[in-house]
Write a protein that holds these residues in place. Sequence first.
Motif, PDB file in Angstrom:
ATOM      1  N   UNK A   1       6.543  -2.832  -0.246  1.00  0.00           N
ATOM      2  CA  UNK A   1       6.247  -1.734   0.663  1.00  0.00           C
ATOM      3  C   UNK A   1       5.133  -2.116   1.648  1.00  0.00           C
ATOM      4  N   UNK A   2       5.281  -1.595   2.871  1.00  0.00           N
ATOM      5  CA  UNK A   2       4.325  -1.895   3.943  1.00  0.00           C
ATOM      6  C   UNK A   2       3.358  -0.735   4.130  1.00  0.00           C
ATOM      7  N   UNK A   3       2.216  -1.057   4.676  1.00  0.00           N
ATOM      8  CA  UNK A   3       1.234  -0.031   5.027  1.00  0.00           C
ATOM      9  C   UNK A   3       0.800  -0.265   6.464  1.00  0.00           C
ATOM     10  N   UNK A   4       0.225   0.754   7.064  1.00  0.00           N
ATOM     11  CA  UNK A   4      -0.407   0.584   8.372  1.00  0.00           C
ATOM     12  C   UNK A   4      -1.743   1.304   8.373  1.00  0.00           C
ATOM     13  N   UNK A   5      -2.735   0.648   8.939  1.00  0.00           N
ATOM     14  CA  UNK A   5      -4.052   1.243   9.108  1.00  0.00           C
ATOM     15  C   UNK A   5      -4.186   1.704  10.551  1.00  0.00           C
ATOM     16  N   UNK A   6      -4.609   2.933  10.732  1.00  0.00           N
ATOM     17  CA  UNK A   6      -4.783   3.489  12.072  1.00  0.00           C
ATOM     18  C   UNK A   6      -6.278   3.536  12.407  1.00  0.00           C
ATOM     19  N   UNK A   7      -6.729   2.746  13.382  1.00  0.00           N
ATOM     20  CA  UNK A   7      -8.162   2.661  13.712  1.00  0.00           C
ATOM     21  C   UNK A   7      -8.622   3.807  14.606  1.00  0.00           C
TER      22      UNK A   7
ATOM     23  N   UNK B   1      -6.783  -2.350  11.571  1.00  0.00           N
ATOM     24  CA  UNK B   1      -5.527  -2.043  12.249  1.00  0.00           C
ATOM     25  C   UNK B   1      -4.348  -2.785  11.615  1.00  0.00           C
ATOM     26  N   UNK B   2      -4.489  -3.176  10.346  1.00  0.00           N
ATOM     27  CA  UNK B   2      -3.461  -3.966   9.670  1.00  0.00           C
ATOM     28  C   UNK B   2      -2.137  -3.201   9.591  1.00  0.00           C
ATOM     29  N   UNK B   3      -1.038  -3.949   9.709  1.00  0.00           N
ATOM     30  CA  UNK B   3       0.304  -3.371   9.638  1.00  0.00           C
ATOM     31  C   UNK B   3       1.222  -4.340   8.907  1.00  0.00           C
TER      32      UNK B   3
ATOM     33  N   UNK C   1       5.945   2.202  14.788  1.00  0.00           N
ATOM     34  CA  UNK C   1       5.990   1.291  13.642  1.00  0.00           C
ATOM     35  C   UNK C   1       7.012   1.766  12.614  1.00  0.00           C
ATOM     36  N   UNK C   2       7.069   3.067  12.379  1.00  0.00           N
ATOM     37  CA  UNK C   2       8.023   3.612  11.413  1.00  0.00           C
ATOM     38  C   UNK C   2       9.458   3.276  11.811  1.00  0.00           C
ATOM     39  N   UNK C   3       9.716   3.260  13.121  1.00  0.00           N
ATOM     40  CA  UNK C   3      11.041   2.924  13.600  1.00  0.00           C
ATOM     41  C   UNK C   3      11.391   1.463  13.442  1.00  0.00           C
ATOM     42  N   UNK C   4      10.373   0.611  13.316  1.00  0.00           N
ATOM     43  CA  UNK C   4      10.594  -0.836  13.220  1.00  0.00           C
ATOM     44  C   UNK C   4      10.489  -1.358  11.787  1.00  0.00           C
ATOM     45  N   UNK C   5       9.694  -0.698  10.956  1.00  0.00           N
ATOM     46  CA  UNK C   5       9.467  -1.163   9.582  1.00  0.00           C
ATOM     47  C   UNK C   5       9.989  -0.108   8.617  1.00  0.00           C
ATOM     48  N   UNK C   6      11.155  -0.352   8.049  1.00  0.00           N
ATOM     49  CA  UNK C   6      11.806   0.652   7.210  1.00  0.00           C
ATOM     50  C   UNK C   6      11.054   0.921   5.906  1.00  0.00           C
ATOM     51  N   UNK C   7      10.369  -0.103   5.384  1.00  0.00           N
ATOM     52  CA  UNK C   7       9.699   0.062   4.094  1.00  0.00           C
ATOM     53  C   UNK C   7       8.247   0.510   4.233  1.00  0.00           C
ATOM     54  N   UNK C   8       7.894   1.096   5.389  1.00  0.00           N
ATOM     55  CA  UNK C   8       6.545   1.631   5.579  1.00  0.00           C
ATOM     56  C   UNK C   8       6.366   2.850   4.675  1.00  0.00           C
ATOM     57  N   UNK C   9       5.393   2.779   3.784  1.00  0.00           N
ATOM     58  CA  UNK C   9       5.204   3.872   2.824  1.00  0.00           C
ATOM     59  C   UNK C   9       3.828   4.511   2.890  1.00  0.00           C
TER      60      UNK C   9
ATOM     61  N   UNK D   1       4.862   8.733  -8.145  1.00  0.00           N
ATOM     62  CA  UNK D   1       5.898   8.059  -7.367  1.00  0.00           C
ATOM     63  C   UNK D   1       5.304   7.417  -6.115  1.00  0.00           C
ATOM     64  N   UNK D   2       4.425   8.151  -5.445  1.00  0.00           N
ATOM     65  CA  UNK D   2       3.813   7.610  -4.230  1.00  0.00           C
ATOM     66  C   UNK D   2       2.877   6.447  -4.548  1.00  0.00           C
ATOM     67  N   UNK D   3       2.213   6.519  -5.688  1.00  0.00           N
ATOM     68  CA  UNK D   3       1.331   5.434  -6.088  1.00  0.00           C
ATOM     69  C   UNK D   3       2.127   4.161  -6.353  1.00  0.00           C
ATOM     70  N   UNK D   4       3.306   4.321  -6.913  1.00  0.00           N
ATOM     71  CA  UNK D   4       4.158   3.154  -7.182  1.00  0.00           C
ATOM     72  C   UNK D   4       4.663   2.488  -5.910  1.00  0.00           C
ATOM     73  N   UNK D   5       4.524   3.198  -4.766  1.00  0.00           N
ATOM     74  CA  UNK D   5       4.920   2.639  -3.481  1.00  0.00           C
ATOM     75  C   UNK D   5       3.710   2.316  -2.606  1.00  0.00           C
ATOM     76  N   UNK D   6       2.527   2.338  -3.224  1.00  0.00           N
ATOM     77  CA  UNK D   6       1.284   2.077  -2.480  1.00  0.00           C
ATOM     78  C   UNK D   6       0.842   0.646  -2.763  1.00  0.00           C
ATOM     79  N   UNK D   7       0.895  -0.239  -1.762  1.00  0.00           N
ATOM     80  CA  UNK D   7       0.611  -1.660  -2.014  1.00  0.00           C
ATOM     81  C   UNK D   7      -0.801  -1.959  -2.486  1.00  0.00           C
ATOM     82  N   UNK D   8      -1.756  -1.071  -2.221  1.00  0.00           N
ATOM     83  CA  UNK D   8      -3.129  -1.324  -2.657  1.00  0.00           C
ATOM     84  C   UNK D   8      -3.410  -0.753  -4.049  1.00  0.00           C
TER      85      UNK D   8
END
Length: 428
Positions: free
Chosen positions: A31-37, A275-277, A80-88, A15-22
Amino acid sequence: MGCVCSGTLSADTLEKTNKHPCYSADAHHKYARMHLPVAPRCNVQCNYCNRKFDCVNESRPGVTSEVLTPALARDKFSWVKGEIENLSVVGIAGPGDALADWPSTKQTIENIKAIDQTITFCLSTNGLLLPKYASEIVALGIRHVTVTVNTLEPAIGAKIYKFVSYQGKHYVGSQAAELLLANQLAGIEYLVQHGVLVKINIVMIKGINDRDIPAVVKKVKALGVFVTNIMPLIPAPGSAFEHLPQTSMKELNALRNVCQLDIHQMRHCQQCRADAIGLLHEDRSQEFRMCNHAPDSKTEASEPKKVYQIAVTSKYGKMVDQHFGHATQLLIFQGDGQDFQLRETRNVGQYCAGMAECDVEDMASGREQIIEALQDCNAVLTMRIGYHAKEQLGKKGIFISEYCDTVENGLRYTASQIAELASRQVSG
């Protein structure tokens, strides 16, 4: 071991893989992702990589506008989680190597898991330290790991990698490439056997490793890798390969088509910043820089920021590029761990010009004078430092940070390491 099939994966992982954009071609539009540097250090110098570069218009691995501590990464995630609802997905992809700064990487993930159990975590690594940390990755619940494997041939690897630093030793040439490959393969095999989905990144460098890539794909398939991602070379300014031609999409797709016969190919990679978001095709990283974020007043009141004073050895004030013993001046920076200002420049006597030119007594005397001049500093940030100087500074409670990148990134990294050390001492 054969290719991983859906039957070997838990329903939660699928299920999580199906929501993983990469990892899912169907997910990157939804679905969105964020990279934390949080991991600026690296233990492998690739000839196609230059991490000393930050541009708002530059999108490639190793580029970031800021380096975060685990605490700041937690705050940024909440923002970011508060601003981007589809962050997975939360990924750690440098700007160095996620495993070269494993304490910061691990703490970041633990911090975020404590406030959100639903998020999917992934790591990107060169694989050098996978045998050391693979069991911890599994125990931490990370189920998606990307490893960059560019060749199976040490002679080809010698052309791609300038050096490998491992367990306190510096390796070059075929020996470096052979060591790296052995650790990559051992780590990949362990992860796959323990239910981790592994994606392999391969940088296609025309005339260097392009003919070896099908063999790489076959090898990782045999280990049970989930998908491979063949990426075009980006001739990064300042890198050893900056004058090589960029791989064309025609050549890239032709190679992907060949390798598709063995294993599924990722074709939607954007070669993202550290740092992509946001969505893969819609990076919002500049919108979410921490300098634009007003921290919660309650948090500030309950957790006052510590002020750090750090001495830096730098030839021109931009890079941490000077040996401690070769410095004729020390740049004294002061800041809260994220923002720093240059407070003063202290002129000191260079106490070492190479053993052939140094008198041992003069060296010791000069070294002691510089150390005395650093009594008011929390740390020294330097490219390299000798054993005796490091030992004496340590006795005086001055933290040593050996680092080779921008001064700005180095200061933030040093502050994060001091905070991490203090946290471990308190919890211990």
